[in-house]
Design an enzyme around this catalytic site. Structure first.
Site, PDB file in Angstrom:
ATOM      1  N   GLU A 107      23.309  -3.478  26.587  1.00  0.00           N
ATOM      2  CA  GLU A 107      24.103  -3.804  27.782  1.00  0.00           C
ATOM      3  C   GLU A 107      24.861  -5.113  27.636  1.00  0.00           C
ATOM      4  O   GLU A 107      25.963  -5.257  28.171  1.00  0.00           O
ATOM      5  CB  GLU A 107      23.207  -3.874  29.014  1.00  0.00           C
ATOM      6  CG  GLU A 107      22.662  -2.533  29.472  1.00  0.00           C
ATOM      7  CD  GLU A 107      21.308  -2.198  28.896  1.00  0.00           C
ATOM      8  OE1 GLU A 107      20.700  -1.195  29.335  1.00  0.00           O
ATOM      9  OE2 GLU A 107      20.846  -2.938  27.988  1.00  0.00           O
ATOM     10  N   GLN A 152      11.231  -0.886  37.192  1.00  0.00           N
ATOM     11  CA  GLN A 152      12.565  -1.384  36.863  1.00  0.00           C
ATOM     12  C   GLN A 152      13.328  -1.895  38.095  1.00  0.00           C
ATOM     13  O   GLN A 152      14.562  -1.816  38.153  1.00  0.00           O
ATOM     14  CB  GLN A 152      13.387  -0.319  36.127  1.00  0.00           C
ATOM     15  CG  GLN A 152      12.852  -0.037  34.722  1.00  0.00           C
ATOM     16  CD  GLN A 152      13.777   0.783  33.860  1.00  0.00           C
ATOM     17  OE1 GLN A 152      14.574   1.586  34.350  1.00  0.00           O
ATOM     18  NE2 GLN A 152      13.688   0.595  32.547  1.00  0.00           N
ATOM     19  N   LYS A 177      19.806   3.743  44.272  1.00  0.00           N
ATOM     20  CA  LYS A 177      20.002   5.109  43.763  1.00  0.00           C
ATOM     21  C   LYS A 177      20.242   6.107  44.884  1.00  0.00           C
ATOM     22  O   LYS A 177      21.051   7.044  44.732  1.00  0.00           O
ATOM     23  CB  LYS A 177      18.795   5.522  42.924  1.00  0.00           C
ATOM     24  CG  LYS A 177      18.986   6.862  42.239  1.00  0.00           C
ATOM     25  CD  LYS A 177      17.871   7.189  41.263  1.00  0.00           C
ATOM     26  CE  LYS A 177      18.163   8.503  40.522  1.00  0.00           C
ATOM     27  NZ  LYS A 177      17.110   8.812  39.527  1.00  0.00           N
ATOM     28  N   MET A 211      26.879 -25.457  13.039  1.00  0.00           N
ATOM     29  CA  MET A 211      27.266 -26.539  13.937  1.00  0.00           C
ATOM     30  C   MET A 211      26.068 -27.411  14.307  1.00  0.00           C
ATOM     31  O   MET A 211      26.186 -28.636  14.401  1.00  0.00           O
ATOM     32  CB  MET A 211      27.934 -25.981  15.192  1.00  0.00           C
ATOM     33  CG  MET A 211      28.536 -27.057  16.087  1.00  0.00           C
ATOM     34  SD  MET A 211      29.837 -28.010  15.270  1.00  0.00           S
ATOM     35  CE  MET A 211      31.267 -26.976  15.579  1.00  0.00           C
TER      36      MET A 211
END
Length: 563
Positions: free
Chosen positions: A51, A114, A163, A470
């Site tokens: 994602e 979830q 949902k 760096m």
């Protein structure tokens, strides 16, 4: 017409002229994906490996096109995986709409599987976010999200949909005919006249511009202003491409790793005109000493940026394009020969690497110069973050806006490959070159499968020094060579990794070999990875230490005896 919430999501995206979405399906957003399965609205969906890659792809798509990027994610870890991508877009003012799904209304607050409070998590890194509790509110909420993402200073907006709302049905009414656009606030003509008078009277003017110019589409106006009044100009990393790198008035990037001449010009200016830039600590490295001889005029669409980091003498709050359109008719044609001569003298002393070193080694500037030359001016160059990012900004030779994409504000390692996917999806016929380091590439190489699956010919150039370059540079200069956790000791063969994903892999150990392999990659029409071994002690120069001024900059890497 009666529609489910999922169908409404797609209908509104089509209303907003969205044709591309990046995302990853999961349990709570399955209704939306089910509607996407048989949609006739011409919306393409690209599934990424992660994602976060989808969020960066939506971001890269937006940066390359100027459109709003759109990303889908499911609840819980799906939505939290978007957070870094949303924050990246927020810091760089990139328009994005993130649509997440959540557990059903009845389960919210029960710690169900979830479930996560994504709007609370993202509140500080979005322009606004929404939870849609009723399907009747869904269409207008998504329309409002797009409006917010694109109005004023652009930025990301998140819409979270339980949902059961995606499953519920209601009467869908298409968006009403757009009303007459709201009349922008008038810019005080007296202020415009005063600023124009300051520009006309200045003997040592400098324009300093940033990403706000690109966001406004005002690059041609900045060019016209600079050339009408012969004003030297410099830019932030986000302003790369507004003026062509070879424009005689373009002094290049300014700041910690910018050109010394640009910093000296700002310090010597009697007028500094700041357009769409925000005085970050990488530019105003010592605020108390920044442009202290100059009157400072700042033009910015965001009122909160005025007097935030640097005291401003004059400000105009508004879209920089509209402001410049109002100012330009009042600007006199003028030359500044003495000032230009001084700047030319400073520029002659800038740090300029040789076209090619004679030591037989492969150097970063060999690589970046070759990419710029062989890929051409139309190529879109995308970077991750670190030394390779600064070398690319210094040498990439961009001649147009939206052709250099990088995470400027948040400095997100792992940004580059997803953003390159988004840019390549947006412009399938343009070359997209992803320049990265070995540390960054380990964070996003999983997205190679996305390019392979969708036949996206992204070319990745890995500057592999075996260290976190760096951070190591800072450890060398300021931490007495105490290389804590920056030597990676990894054995990854990136060319073999590329082949395992189904891409093409190459190694290059000399400048000549890189040009040969890069030319092959350009002609392959396939996703490619070119691994380039460079020395672990290569440094980005010049460098102004944090809290210091351009007069204290390192022009070259100091030898051990100087430390």
């Amino acid at each position: 017409m009666l529609m489910t919430g999922s169908q409404i999501v797609l209908e509104v995206l089509a209303e907003e002229k969205v044709d591309t979405v990046f995302g990853y399906p999961g349990g709570t957003i399955l209704n939306v994906y089910d509607a996407l399965y048989d949609n006739q609205l011409g919306i393409r969906h690209f599934i990424t490996a992660h994602e976060q890659g989808a969020a960066h792809a939506a971001d890269g798509y937006a940066r390359a096109t100027g459109k709003t990027g759109v990303v889908f994610a499911t609840s819980g870890p799906g939505s939290t995986n978007l957070v870094t991508g949303i924050a990246t877009a927020y810091m760089d003012s990139i328009p994005m709409v993130a649509i997440t799904a959540n557990v059903p209304n009845a389960q919210i607050g029960s710690d169900s599987f979830q479930e996560v409070y994504i709007t609370g998590i993202t509140m500080p890194i979005t322009k606004h976010n929404f939870v849609v509790r009723r399907v009747e509110e869904l269409a207008d909420t998504i329309r409002q999200a797009f409006s917010i993402a694109n109005s004023g200073r652009p930025g990301p907006v998140l819409v979270d949909i339980p949902k059961d709302v995606t499953a519920a049905a209601c009467e869908f009414l298409p968006a009403p005919a757009p009303a007459a656009p709201e009349r922008p606030a008038e810019i005080d003509p007296a202020v415009i006249a005063e600023v124009a008078a300051l520009i006309n009277a200045a003997e040592r003017p400098v324009i300093h511009f940033g990403g706000g110019v690109i966001g406004s589409g005002a690059s041609p106006l900045v060019y016209e202003l600079a050339h009408r009044a012969s004003i030297p100009a410099c830019h932030t990393i986000m302003g790369t491409g507004v003026l062509s790198y070879n424009d005689p008035l373009n002094m290049g990037m300014v700041g910690m790793h910018g050109n010394i001449s640009a910093g000296l010009a700002i310090n010597g200016a009697d007028l500094l005109l700041v357009i769409g830039a925000r005085f970050s600590d990488r530019v105003a490295t010592k605020p108390s000493d920044f442009a202290r001889r100059a009157r400072i005029v700042q033009i910015d669409i965001d009122r909160s940026e005025i007097n935030k980091n640097i005291h401003i003498d004059y400000s105009i709050v508004g879209d920089v394009g509209r402001v410049l359109e109002a100012v330009l008719p009042l600007i006199e044609r003028k030359e500044h020969p003495a000032w230009q001569a001084q700047i030319d003298a400073w520029r002659a002393d800038d740090v300029v690497p040789p076209a090619s070193a004679l030591d037989g080694k492969l150097h970063p500037y060999d690589i970046i110069h070759a990419v710029a030359e062989l890929a051409g001016e139309d190529a879109i160059i995308v970077t991750d973050v670190g030394q390779h990012q600064m070398w690319t900004a210094q040498y990439c030779g961009r001649t147009q806006p939206r052709s250099f994409l990088t995470s400027g504000g948040l400095g997100t390692m792992g940004f580059g490959y997803g953003a390159a996917v988004g840019a390549q999806v947006a412009f399938p016929k343009r070359r997209v070159i992803h320049i990265t380091g070995d540390g960054c590439f380990h964070m996003n190489l999983n997205e190679l499968c996305t390019s392979v699956s969708y036949h996206l010919p992204v070319i990745t150039v890995v500057l592999n020094n075996g260290v976190l370059g760096m951070v190591r540079q800072w450890q060398t200069l300021f931490y007495d060579h105490r290389y804590s956790s920056t030597s990676l000791h990894r054995k990854t063969d990136f060319a073999k990794v590329a082949e395992a994903f189904g891409a093409k892999g190459f190694h290059a150990d000399t400048a000549e070999e890189f040009r040969e392999k890069f030319s092959k990659a350009l002609g392959s029409g396939a996703p490619c990875v070119i691994e380039c071994r460079i020395d672990e002690d290569e440094m980005v120069m010049p460098m102004i230490p944090g809290g210091s001024t351009v007069k204290e900059a390192y022009r070259s890497a100091p030898v051990v005896s100087e430390l």
